[in-house]
Design a protein around this motif. Structure first.
Motif, PDB file in Angstrom:
ATOM      1  N   PRO A   1       0.769  -1.172  -0.166  1.00 16.65           N
ATOM      2  CA  PRO A   1       0.104   0.047   0.032  1.00 16.65           C
ATOM      3  C   PRO A   1       0.687   1.263   0.021  1.00 16.65           C
ATOM      4  O   PRO A   1       0.279   2.250  -0.281  1.00 16.65           O
ATOM      5  CB  PRO A   1      -0.797  -0.136   1.246  1.00 16.65           C
ATOM      6  N   ALA A   2       1.992   1.355   0.239  1.00 16.40           N
ATOM      7  CA  ALA A   2       3.132   2.447   0.300  1.00 16.40           C
ATOM      8  C   ALA A   2       2.320   3.511   1.168  1.00 16.40           C
ATOM      9  O   ALA A   2       2.430   4.577   0.403  1.00 16.40           O
ATOM     10  CB  ALA A   2       3.485   2.582  -1.306  1.00 16.40           C
ATOM     11  N   TYR A   3       2.272   3.451   2.207  1.00 12.85           N
ATOM     12  CA  TYR A   3       1.746   4.755   3.162  1.00 12.85           C
ATOM     13  C   TYR A   3       2.745   5.615   3.363  1.00 12.85           C
ATOM     14  O   TYR A   3       4.046   5.625   3.219  1.00 12.85           O
ATOM     15  CB  TYR A   3       1.125   4.151   4.303  1.00 12.85           C
ATOM     16  N   ARG A   4       2.139   6.913   3.442  1.00 14.76           N
ATOM     17  CA  ARG A   4       2.783   8.113   3.752  1.00 14.76           C
ATOM     18  C   ARG A   4       2.340   9.303   4.641  1.00 14.76           C
ATOM     19  O   ARG A   4       1.145   9.304   4.490  1.00 14.76           O
ATOM     20  CB  ARG A   4       3.675   8.684   2.598  1.00 14.76           C
ATOM     21  N   LEU A   5       2.917   9.520   5.675  1.00 14.60           N
ATOM     22  CA  LEU A   5       2.445  10.808   6.342  1.00 14.60           C
ATOM     23  C   LEU A   5       3.598  11.803   6.245  1.00 14.60           C
ATOM     24  O   LEU A   5       4.734  11.656   6.406  1.00 14.60           O
ATOM     25  CB  LEU A   5       2.313  10.292   7.896  1.00 14.60           C
ATOM     26  N   GLN A   6       3.014  13.101   6.023  1.00 13.32           N
ATOM     27  CA  GLN A   6       3.908  14.122   5.794  1.00 13.32           C
ATOM     28  C   GLN A   6       3.597  15.333   6.669  1.00 13.32           C
ATOM     29  O   GLN A   6       2.178  15.889   6.634  1.00 13.32           O
ATOM     30  CB  GLN A   6       4.100  14.585   4.294  1.00 13.32           C
TER      31      GLN A   6
ATOM     32  N   GLU B   1       7.445   7.211   5.651  1.00 13.69           N
ATOM     33  CA  GLU B   1       7.007   6.598   4.363  1.00 13.69           C
ATOM     34  C   GLU B   1       7.367   5.107   4.371  1.00 13.69           C
ATOM     35  O   GLU B   1       8.569   4.623   5.007  1.00 13.69           O
ATOM     36  CB  GLU B   1       7.878   7.241   3.179  1.00 13.69           C
ATOM     37  N   THR B   2       6.440   4.318   4.052  1.00 15.90           N
ATOM     38  CA  THR B   2       6.588   2.975   4.258  1.00 15.90           C
ATOM     39  C   THR B   2       6.179   2.017   2.976  1.00 15.90           C
ATOM     40  O   THR B   2       5.634   2.422   1.955  1.00 15.90           O
ATOM     41  CB  THR B   2       5.701   2.346   5.336  1.00 15.90           C
ATOM     42  N   TYR B   3       6.763   0.670   2.895  1.00 16.93           N
ATOM     43  CA  TYR B   3       6.504  -0.135   1.893  1.00 16.93           C
ATOM     44  C   TYR B   3       6.468  -1.499   2.428  1.00 16.93           C
ATOM     45  O   TYR B   3       7.152  -1.932   3.186  1.00 16.93           O
ATOM     46  CB  TYR B   3       7.516  -0.231   0.923  1.00 16.93           C
ATOM     47  N   PHE B   4       5.576  -2.193   1.886  1.00 14.92           N
ATOM     48  CA  PHE B   4       5.123  -3.588   2.224  1.00 14.92           C
ATOM     49  C   PHE B   4       4.889  -3.579   3.796  1.00 14.92           C
ATOM     50  O   PHE B   4       5.409  -4.414   4.680  1.00 14.92           O
ATOM     51  CB  PHE B   4       6.165  -4.393   1.853  1.00 14.92           C
ATOM     52  N   LEU B   5       4.259  -2.485   4.345  1.00 11.62           N
ATOM     53  CA  LEU B   5       3.635  -2.585   5.749  1.00 11.62           C
ATOM     54  C   LEU B   5       2.204  -2.308   5.704  1.00 11.62           C
ATOM     55  O   LEU B   5       1.577  -1.509   5.136  1.00 11.62           O
ATOM     56  CB  LEU B   5       4.497  -1.216   6.294  1.00 11.62           C
TER      57      LEU B   5
ATOM     58  N   PHE C   1       2.227  24.517  11.181  1.00  8.15           N
ATOM     59  CA  PHE C   1       2.321  23.203  10.227  1.00  8.15           C
ATOM     60  C   PHE C   1       0.769  22.456   9.899  1.00  8.15           C
ATOM     61  O   PHE C   1      -0.003  22.572  10.693  1.00  8.15           O
ATOM     62  CB  PHE C   1       3.379  22.254  10.902  1.00  8.15           C
ATOM     63  N   GLY C   2       0.803  21.883   8.702  1.00  8.45           N
ATOM     64  CA  GLY C   2      -0.248  20.857   8.332  1.00  8.45           C
ATOM     65  C   GLY C   2       0.304  19.634   8.252  1.00  8.45           C
ATOM     66  O   GLY C   2       1.593  19.282   8.121  1.00  8.45           O
ATOM     67  N   SER C   3      -0.512  18.598   7.936  1.00 12.83           N
ATOM     68  CA  SER C   3      -0.185  17.107   7.644  1.00 12.83           C
ATOM     69  C   SER C   3      -1.075  16.770   6.737  1.00 12.83           C
ATOM     70  O   SER C   3      -1.969  17.225   6.318  1.00 12.83           O
ATOM     71  CB  SER C   3      -0.162  16.589   9.035  1.00 12.83           C
ATOM     72  N   GLN C   4      -0.663  15.493   6.143  1.00 16.46           N
ATOM     73  CA  GLN C   4      -1.609  14.820   5.047  1.00 16.46           C
ATOM     74  C   GLN C   4      -1.092  13.348   5.015  1.00 16.46           C
ATOM     75  O   GLN C   4       0.082  13.079   5.334  1.00 16.46           O
ATOM     76  CB  GLN C   4      -1.446  15.397   3.695  1.00 16.46           C
ATOM     77  N   GLN C   5      -2.134  12.652   4.914  1.00 18.48           N
ATOM     78  CA  GLN C   5      -1.999  11.082   4.917  1.00 18.48           C
ATOM     79  C   GLN C   5      -2.197  10.712   3.464  1.00 18.48           C
ATOM     80  O   GLN C   5      -3.153  10.839   2.832  1.00 18.48           O
ATOM     81  CB  GLN C   5      -2.731  10.463   5.766  1.00 18.48           C
ATOM     82  N   LEU C   6      -1.156  10.006   2.791  1.00 21.57           N
ATOM     83  CA  LEU C   6      -1.369   9.501   1.416  1.00 21.57           C
ATOM     84  C   LEU C   6      -1.602   7.994   1.375  1.00 21.57           C
ATOM     85  O   LEU C   6      -0.887   7.355   2.263  1.00 21.57           O
ATOM     86  CB  LEU C   6      -0.092   9.706   0.671  1.00 21.57           C
ATOM     87  N   ASN C   7      -2.347   7.660   0.376  1.00 22.85           N
ATOM     88  CA  ASN C   7      -2.788   6.434   0.022  1.00 22.85           C
ATOM     89  C   ASN C   7      -3.665   5.674   1.032  1.00 22.85           C
ATOM     90  O   ASN C   7      -3.851   4.437   1.199  1.00 22.85           O
ATOM     91  CB  ASN C   7      -1.672   5.367   0.067  1.00 22.85           C
ATOM     92  N   GLY C   8      -4.254   6.575   1.692  1.00 21.51           N
ATOM     93  CA  GLY C   8      -5.803   6.104   2.397  1.00 21.51           C
ATOM     94  C   GLY C   8      -5.774   5.456   3.804  1.00 21.51           C
ATOM     95  O   GLY C   8      -6.563   4.845   3.972  1.00 21.51           O
ATOM     96  N   PHE C   9      -4.543   5.518   4.465  1.00 21.05           N
ATOM     97  CA  PHE C   9      -4.616   4.929   5.558  1.00 21.05           C
ATOM     98  C   PHE C   9      -5.245   5.778   6.724  1.00 21.05           C
ATOM     99  O   PHE C   9      -5.355   6.910   6.550  1.00 21.05           O
ATOM    100  CB  PHE C   9      -3.382   4.461   6.115  1.00 21.05           C
ATOM    101  N   THR C  10      -5.940   5.184   7.568  1.00 16.83           N
ATOM    102  CA  THR C  10      -6.699   5.646   8.534  1.00 16.83           C
ATOM    103  C   THR C  10      -6.456   5.177   9.938  1.00 16.83           C
ATOM    104  O   THR C  10      -6.014   3.846  10.129  1.00 16.83           O
ATOM    105  CB  THR C  10      -8.113   5.694   8.527  1.00 16.83           C
ATOM    106  N   CYS C  11      -6.171   5.972  11.022  1.00 14.40           N
ATOM    107  CA  CYS C  11      -5.895   5.217  12.374  1.00 14.40           C
ATOM    108  C   CYS C  11      -6.689   5.886  13.458  1.00 14.40           C
ATOM    109  O   CYS C  11      -7.563   6.706  13.444  1.00 14.40           O
ATOM    110  CB  CYS C  11      -4.398   5.894  12.863  1.00 14.40           C
TER     111      CYS C  11
END
Length: 294
Positions: A37-42, A239-243, A271-281
């Motif tokens: 899913p290749a998640y990312r938080l920025q 940034e993550t891969y295969f997680l 500062f702002g933030s964004q979550q990529l590829n749709g992960f939610t916590c």
């Protein structure tokens, strides 16, 4: 930190207006599949950074090392976690609005990492990877030729880090020497044993004919963009891969104890933030543990 061969994500170049800066962080989602899913938080600045071409400047980030992934699907020989505070000058790259070279990426990125990760380079700046089962930190500079798609890296020594440790990243430019020193320190390890540092003499050190120094590059960059400051994109990322999503959330909140960027208030509201590829916590994904400038 990389997509494709190097799994490197290109943060779009900074801009001179606040709206343009915010839009510059609306990056496309990372390539993904059901298995990756290749998640990312920025975390990004809402206003432009102000890195002068003709004066010394320093970027500094502090954050806390998260727990190790706990999912039974996690495999450190396949998966990757990169966590960092960095700066890039891609606005002056081959895909930028003010091209000064054929290099598409120009990223100074001391980072925390885990899994199958870039962690070394040779005398010709050719990068290499290892499979790492516990947290490590390392100073890094990464660049890539946009014409040949050849990637390069300058790397420091690798330092072991532990969950709960506080990490400090510093990127310092000295105009008189024209160098940038990039370092990353585990504050829980006393003395030099806890630090990885590199001195970068100029952009793209494999090709010294381009620029004599960072001072030379910044002078030409400010002239090209006709701005009082060099266009840059300082940001913090995980940034993550295969997680899987559960394990991604297990790395969070991204706990930040300092962000210091010239021209930007050192307060959470800046500062702002964004979550990529749709992960939610279920829990907050960012925790600001500072409230006043340091």
């Amino acid at each position: 930190m990389r997509i494709d061969i190097l799994k490197r994500i290109h943060i779009l170049a900074g801009a001179t207006a606040a709206l343009a800066v915010i839009l510059s962080h609306s990056v496309p989602a990372l390539p993904q599949s059901s298995s990756n899913p290749a998640y990312r938080l920025q975390i990004y600045s809402k206003t432009p950074s102000q890195l002068p071409a003709a004066k010394d400047w320093t970027l500094r980030y502090r954050f806390v090392v998260p727990p190790l992934p706990t999912s039974p699907t996690w495999d450190y020989q396949r998966g990757t976690v990169y966590q960092w505070g960095d700066v890039d000058f891609d606005a002056y790259g081959s895909n930028g609005a003010h091209k000064l070279s054929n290099y598409v990426f120009n990223q100074i990125v001391p980072q925390l990492f885990l899994g199958s990760a870039l962690d070394a380079s040779d005398a010709d700046y050719k990068p290499s990877w290892s499979q790492i089962s516990t947290w490590r930190i390392e100073a890094q500079y990464y660049w890539r030729n946009g014409t040949t798609s050849t990637s390069y890296a300058q790397t420091g020594n690798v330092v072991k880090a532990n969950p709960g440790d506080e990490i400090t990243t510093t990127i310092h430019f000295t105009v008189s020497t024209g160098t940038i020193v990039a370092s990353i320190v585990d504050n829980n390890i006393a003395g030099p044993a806890g630090e990885s540092s590199i001195t970068i003499p100029r952009p793209f050190p494999n090709d010294p004919s381009l620029f004599e120094s960072w001072t030379d590059f910044f002078t030409k960059a400010a002239a090209a963009s006709q701005t009082p400051y060099v266009l840059s994109t300082p940001a913090l990322d995980i940034e993550t891969y295969f997680l899987d999503q559960q394990s991604m959330c297990g790395l969070l909140p991204f706990t930040l104890t300092e962000i210091s960027i010239p021209g930007v208030d050192s307060t959470p509201s800046a500062f702002g933030s964004q979550q990529l590829n749709g992960f939610t916590c279920t829990q907050p994904v960012v925790a600001f543990k500072f409230s006043t400038p340091k």
